[in-house]
Design a protein around this motif. Structure first.
Motif, PDB file in Angstrom:
ATOM      1  N   VAL A 164       0.916  -1.108   0.135  1.00  0.00           N
ATOM      2  CA  VAL A 164       0.047   0.018  -0.111  1.00  0.00           C
ATOM      3  C   VAL A 164       0.912   1.301   0.127  1.00  0.00           C
ATOM      4  N   LEU A 165       0.628   2.374  -0.778  1.00  0.00           N
ATOM      5  CA  LEU A 165       1.430   3.500  -0.839  1.00  0.00           C
ATOM      6  C   LEU A 165       0.512   4.712  -0.263  1.00  0.00           C
ATOM      7  N   ALA A 166       1.247   5.572   0.426  1.00  0.00           N
ATOM      8  CA  ALA A 166       0.703   6.876   0.845  1.00  0.00           C
ATOM      9  C   ALA A 166       0.425   7.648  -0.395  1.00  0.00           C
ATOM     10  N   ASN A 167      -0.378   8.304  -0.264  1.00  0.00           N
ATOM     11  CA  ASN A 167      -0.927   9.367  -1.213  1.00  0.00           C
ATOM     12  C   ASN A 167       0.167  10.072  -1.906  1.00  0.00           C
ATOM     13  N   GLU A 168       1.190  10.454  -1.180  1.00  0.00           N
ATOM     14  CA  GLU A 168       2.305  11.422  -1.565  1.00  0.00           C
ATOM     15  C   GLU A 168       3.079  10.561  -2.549  1.00  0.00           C
ATOM     16  N   GLU A 169       3.190   9.187  -2.390  1.00  0.00           N
ATOM     17  CA  GLU A 169       3.724   8.216  -3.284  1.00  0.00           C
ATOM     18  C   GLU A 169       3.190   7.827  -4.565  1.00  0.00           C
ATOM     19  N   VAL A 170       2.038   8.449  -4.849  1.00  0.00           N
ATOM     20  CA  VAL A 170       1.640   8.164  -6.019  1.00  0.00           C
ATOM     21  C   VAL A 170       1.331   9.311  -6.964  1.00  0.00           C
ATOM     22  N   VAL A 295      -5.685  12.974  -3.871  1.00  0.00           N
ATOM     23  CA  VAL A 295      -4.877  13.996  -4.082  1.00  0.00           C
ATOM     24  C   VAL A 295      -5.103  14.532  -5.453  1.00  0.00           C
ATOM     25  N   ALA A 296      -5.100  13.312  -6.324  1.00  0.00           N
ATOM     26  CA  ALA A 296      -5.228  13.920  -7.782  1.00  0.00           C
ATOM     27  C   ALA A 296      -6.728  14.199  -8.033  1.00  0.00           C
ATOM     28  N   ARG A 297      -7.340  13.315  -7.281  1.00  0.00           N
ATOM     29  CA  ARG A 297      -8.953  13.646  -7.625  1.00  0.00           C
ATOM     30  C   ARG A 297      -9.423  14.892  -7.081  1.00  0.00           C
ATOM     31  N   GLN A 298      -8.841  15.416  -6.154  1.00  0.00           N
ATOM     32  CA  GLN A 298      -9.140  16.722  -5.696  1.00  0.00           C
ATOM     33  C   GLN A 298      -8.382  17.828  -6.253  1.00  0.00           C
ATOM     34  N   ASP A 299      -7.690  17.702  -7.227  1.00  0.00           N
ATOM     35  CA  ASP A 299      -7.003  18.897  -7.862  1.00  0.00           C
ATOM     36  C   ASP A 299      -7.720  19.720  -8.679  1.00  0.00           C
ATOM     37  N   ALA A 300      -7.990  20.961  -8.040  1.00  0.00           N
ATOM     38  CA  ALA A 300      -8.865  21.746  -8.789  1.00  0.00           C
ATOM     39  C   ALA A 300      -8.381  22.314 -10.207  1.00  0.00           C
ATOM     40  N   SER A 301      -7.383  22.223 -10.442  1.00  0.00           N
ATOM     41  CA  SER A 301      -6.879  22.416 -11.817  1.00  0.00           C
ATOM     42  C   SER A 301      -7.058  21.491 -13.150  1.00  0.00           C
ATOM     43  N   LYS A 302      -7.349  20.289 -12.649  1.00  0.00           N
ATOM     44  CA  LYS A 302      -7.595  19.222 -13.595  1.00  0.00           C
ATOM     45  C   LYS A 302      -8.944  19.613 -14.176  1.00  0.00           C
ATOM     46  N   VAL A 330     -15.814  13.720  -6.231  1.00  0.00           N
ATOM     47  CA  VAL A 330     -16.497  13.561  -5.073  1.00  0.00           C
ATOM     48  C   VAL A 330     -15.936  12.356  -4.411  1.00  0.00           C
ATOM     49  N   LEU A 331     -15.409  12.429  -2.882  1.00  0.00           N
ATOM     50  CA  LEU A 331     -14.698  11.444  -2.126  1.00  0.00           C
ATOM     51  C   LEU A 331     -15.611  10.609  -1.185  1.00  0.00           C
ATOM     52  N   MET A 332     -15.708   9.420  -1.123  1.00  0.00           N
ATOM     53  CA  MET A 332     -16.509   8.481  -0.342  1.00  0.00           C
ATOM     54  C   MET A 332     -16.028   8.741   1.167  1.00  0.00           C
ATOM     55  N   THR A 333     -14.934   9.216   1.209  1.00  0.00           N
ATOM     56  CA  THR A 333     -14.314   9.257   2.576  1.00  0.00           C
ATOM     57  C   THR A 333     -14.523  10.642   3.044  1.00  0.00           C
ATOM     58  N   TYR A 334     -15.120  11.512   2.476  1.00  0.00           N
ATOM     59  CA  TYR A 334     -15.279  12.879   2.862  1.00  0.00           C
ATOM     60  C   TYR A 334     -16.802  13.243   2.961  1.00  0.00           C
ATOM     61  N   GLY A 335     -17.590  13.546   4.076  1.00  0.00           N
ATOM     62  CA  GLY A 335     -18.792  13.848   4.015  1.00  0.00           C
ATOM     63  C   GLY A 335     -19.665  12.712   3.729  1.00  0.00           C
ATOM     64  N   THR A 336     -20.790  12.836   3.028  1.00  0.00           N
ATOM     65  CA  THR A 336     -21.667  11.619   2.663  1.00  0.00           C
ATOM     66  C   THR A 336     -21.124  10.830   1.471  1.00  0.00           C
TER      67      THR A 336
END
Length: 812
Positions: A164-170, A295-302, A330-336
């Motif tokens: 398993v890799l941390a977000n910063e390792e991807v 991190v990539a999914r939440q990149d506002a610039s993409k 939209v992330l399953m791990t944040y909010g609903t």
């Protein structure tokens, strides 16, 4: 003989070690002062010149506070569990403990070479079983309080690397190391419920002396929001039953502007509501999203991406059917895991709606036609809240939703629970057992520590388990009381575990019966000054506060905040103005600097470069200037006897100070004292340079002045100061001799220049003694022809006086 740091410095380092000059009293009637560096990860490359900047600053404070009568706790240790040592072990087969201990030996040598006044008897290492025994014990406290749990969460799984890799390792869906494909898959992980402490973590920020920027980063990371949680129903029955989902919004007043719904691709409802004609497209999109890190999914610039499910939801406010999409933003791990999209009033939703040609409906006034307006205004096109301002409209919608049983006012936090397990070898083993049915049993205190076993291979297993999973002899555990067979947990804790409480262990590091005694914690905590990089703002600094608050709630500590004052040092850049790194070839080794100039020069130079908090480029030319300053200081104490073959004789004599001598002495004491307390070390050094320049011209220097100067110099250049102290015949320990005091009469300015203004414009100046009354100044100003001509025939409405600076006449 000139100034020779290569002779002086080893002499005094040996003396300090032999006499244990900086050993902290475990109990004392003195007030305590606890000054702490963020302890380093001991990398194989050792220190570069950027590291000593923060260490020198804390050492100055430690040495200063000892001379002010405090019992100073100034320890050092090692954040020793880390991925680089494990990666090296995978490549070479060398045990991580071997490379880690070699690196620690090198770091320790370098720190001692620089003359830092650490109490080395308190040295700790997080990978030492004597230390992580208590990390495991604290984990059990978290577990007992229901704050540690196992659950399936999406993780970054790399089949090629078998881990398993941390977000910063991807990076872009591939592993940073090797560029292998990475997938988001659910996997059972240990989590810590830091979310239970969200409000306490927010509240505590108001009680600490930290940089406001760091406090704001934590507030934003915790992300408290007050809004409405409301249910949207799916239009039509799904497999014969009603389906729906909940969303949370901080802008209930915009409900009438919803033009689509967006679910996380992994939302459990997606597969049930997707229509047959959209199933293939949805499945493909889910597969693509699974390869992206959060991190990539939440990149506002993409560019926004998504897929229509074919389903519709009913807007509970308007009754309108709105399409249900899935999107990776939209992330399953944040909010609903679901959002209501209002393109006219949310930038992200606006970009998505523009991309997919979805409706944009204005429901709040204030924006321009065709543009997104996320601000507040008056509700329009919004049913029963039309004409109401945002705050009032939102409150009315919440009240309506609660009355109708559709939703409720809710507080949400962006903060998510802390993923606390790693499928690696080099970390703290969990003190957890599982029986044949998977039921958990926590280890008893007398069964700790769980020590890492030796292994033949440090490679992950390929099944998502750590290398420990393959060591049957270690993994099997038979309960001595019941005879029942259990299996040990094979995940290990993250590197942040040991660093989340190490400041407490320093209070009582040799206690083998407790993590720390209540008496030691009560006396030494909290840390009075903590210094380290701002990159830890929402990692270590947040986790440490969480653990401290849990321990406080357990009744194990007397304070719920670990660090009273926090300071971030700036970065020392390479000579090219860039961050030091091996790849840029701009790293400067302190060993080379000390060999050429001495440790005191390095210390003084790094403090003289500029304000502590600012980034500064290294300059070889400038460090030579610092070396010349210390050489000049050497020459006001020693006089070279050329006739005697170059042997130094003392230049210091017992003589009365001239008024000029006495004035510069007391001004220097005052300036250096105040600047140390304000951590303005560069300007303190500037004043010491003025002092040295003054006395350089004198054939003989007065003992009284040199004695005090030596005390002022000591926190900055301790080796040279000790040499001076011995030379002038002092026998008390310089490190504990009380700090000199200045005489207020000798630091008064001889005169001050008062700027005289008329209607804010400078019309003249007055040279006067400090403290002259406003009445006298007004009279002097009116008597000065160049000022008086602007006042003649005018009515003076009022006079504004800023003492010893400005006198301003307001006229008409």
């Amino acid at each position: 003989m000139a100034y020779q740091p290569n002779v002086i410095e080893p002499k005094w380092q040996a003396h300090w070690e032999k006499t244990q000059s900086f050993k902290t009293e475990q109990s004392s009637n003195k007030p305590k002062y606890y000054v702490l560096d963020m302890f380093p990860y001991p990398s194989s490359s050792g220190l570069h010149v950027g590291h000593p900047e923060g260490y020198t600053a804390t050492d100055i404070m430690a040495r200063y506070m000892r001379t002010k009568g405090y019992n100073v706790l100034h320890p050092m240790g090692w954040d020793a569990f880390g991925l680089p040592a494990e990666q090296y072990a995978i490549k070479t087969g060398v045990h991580p403990a071997i490379t880690t201990n070699e690196a620690i030996d090198n770091f320790r040598r370098q720190l001692k070479m620089l003359g830092f006044s650490y109490d080395w008897s308190r040295e700790i290492t997080t990978c030492d079983p004597k230390y992580y025994h208590w990390t495991q014990w604290i984990f059990l406290k978290l577990y007992e309080k229901g704050l540690a749990y196992q659950t399936e969460v999406p993780v970054n799984w790399c089949p090629e690397l078998k881990t398993v890799l941390a977000n910063e390792e991807v990076v872009d869906g591939k592993s940073e190391r090797g560029g292998h494909p990475v997938y988001r898959i659910p996997m059972k992980q240990w989590m810590l419920k830091i979310t239970d402490y969200a409000e306490k973590l927010l509240e505590g920020l108001d009680r600490v002396d930290w940089p406001e920027g760091t406090k704001q980063l934590q507030r934003n990371w915790i992300g408290k929001s007050v809004g409405l949680q409301i249910r949207f129903k799916i239009d039509g029955a799904v497999d014969g039953k009603e389906e729906g989902f909940e969303i949370f919004t901080t802008r209930p007043d915009t409900l009438w502007g919803v033009s689509y719904m967006a679910l996380a691709p992994e939302h459990p409802l997606v597969n049930r509501i997707t229509t047959p004609d959209r199933a293939a497209a949805v499945k493909q999109y889910q597969a693509e999203a699974s390869q992206k890190s959060e991190v990539a999914r939440q990149d506002a610039s993409k560019e926004k991406s998504g897929c229509f499910t074919g389903a519709y939801a009913i807007n509970p406010a308007s009754g309108e059917r709105v399409p249900v999409w899935i999107s990776d933003y939209v992330l399953m791990t944040y909010g609903t895991g679901a959002v209501m999209a209002v393109p006219a009033h949310d930038e992200r939703d606006f970009e998505f709606a523009t991309q997919f040609q979805l409706p944009v409906r204005t429901v709040v006034t204030g924006g321009q036609e065709g543009e997104c307006f996320p601000g507040e205004g008056i509700a329009v096109n919004s049913g029963f809240i039309n004409g109401l301002p945002t705050a009032e409209a939102s409150a009315k919608v919440i009240a309506w939703a609660e009355k109708e049983g559709l939703g409720k006012k809710t507080i949400k936090y962006k903060l998510r629970d802390w993923l606390f397990s790693r499928q690696r070898y080099w970390g703290e083993p969990f003190p957890i057992l599982k029986d044949a049915d998977g039921k958990i049993r926590a280890l008893r205190d007398n069964e700790l520590p769980v020590v890492l076993p030796d292994v033949k291979s440090y490679e992950p297993t390929g099944t998502g388990e750590s290398p420990l999973a393959g060591i049957t002899a270690w993994r099997e555990f038979r309960d001595e009381k019941t005879g029942q067979l259990y299996l040990r947990e094979t995940d290990t804790m993250p590197g942040s575990a040991g660093s989340s409480w190490y400041f407490l262990r320093y209070c009582d590091p040799n206690n083998d019966r407790q993590a720390f005694s209540p008496e030691a914690e009560r006396y030494f905590m909290p840390v009075d000054l903590y210094l380290g990089g701002d990159e830890h703002a929402v990692g270590h600094l947040l986790y440490s506060r969480f653990w401290m608050k849990v321990l406080f709630d357990c009744g194990l500590v007397t304070h719920d905040e670990p660090f009273k004052k926090l300071v971030h040092q700036g970065m020392i850049l390479g000579m090219d103005g860039e961050k030091m790194s091996k790849s840029r070839g701009n790293v400067i080794n302190p060993d080379d600097v000390v060999k050429k100039y001495g440790a005191d020069t390095l210390r003084v130079y790094e403090m003289f470069m500029g304000p502590l908090e600012k980034d500064k480029p290294w300059s070889t030319q400038a460090i030579e200037g610092t070396y010349r300053f210390l050489s000049r200081a050497f020459r006001i104490v020693y006089n070279e006897d050329r006739e005697g073959g170059g042997k130094d004789t003392l230049k210091v004599v017992d003589r009365e100070l001239t008024p000029e001598d006495r004035k510069i002495l007391h001004v220097t004491i005052k300036k250096v004292t105040e600047d140390i307390e304000g951590m303005r070390f560069n300007t303190a050094i500037s004043q010491m340079m003025v002092f040295v320049n003054h006395f350089t011209a004198q054939e003989k220097t007065p003992r009284e002045a040199i004695r005090a100067f030596t005390q002022l110099l000591h926190p900055f250049a301790p080796h040279l100061a000790e040499e001076f102290w011995e030379a002038i015949g002092e026998t008390t320990a310089l490190s504990h001799t009380l700090w000199p005091a200045f005489d207020p009469e000798w630091v008064k300015a001889d005169s001050v220049t008062i700027a005289v203004q008329v209607l804010g414009k400078l019309r003249g100046t007055l040279e006067v003694e400090p403290g002259v009354s406003q009445e006298t100044l007004e009279a002097l100003a009116k008597a000065q022809e160049g000022i008086a001509k602007f006042l003649d025939g005018k009515q003076i409405v009022k006079v504004i006086y800023v003492q010893n600076k400005i006198l301003n006449f307001v006229i008409r």
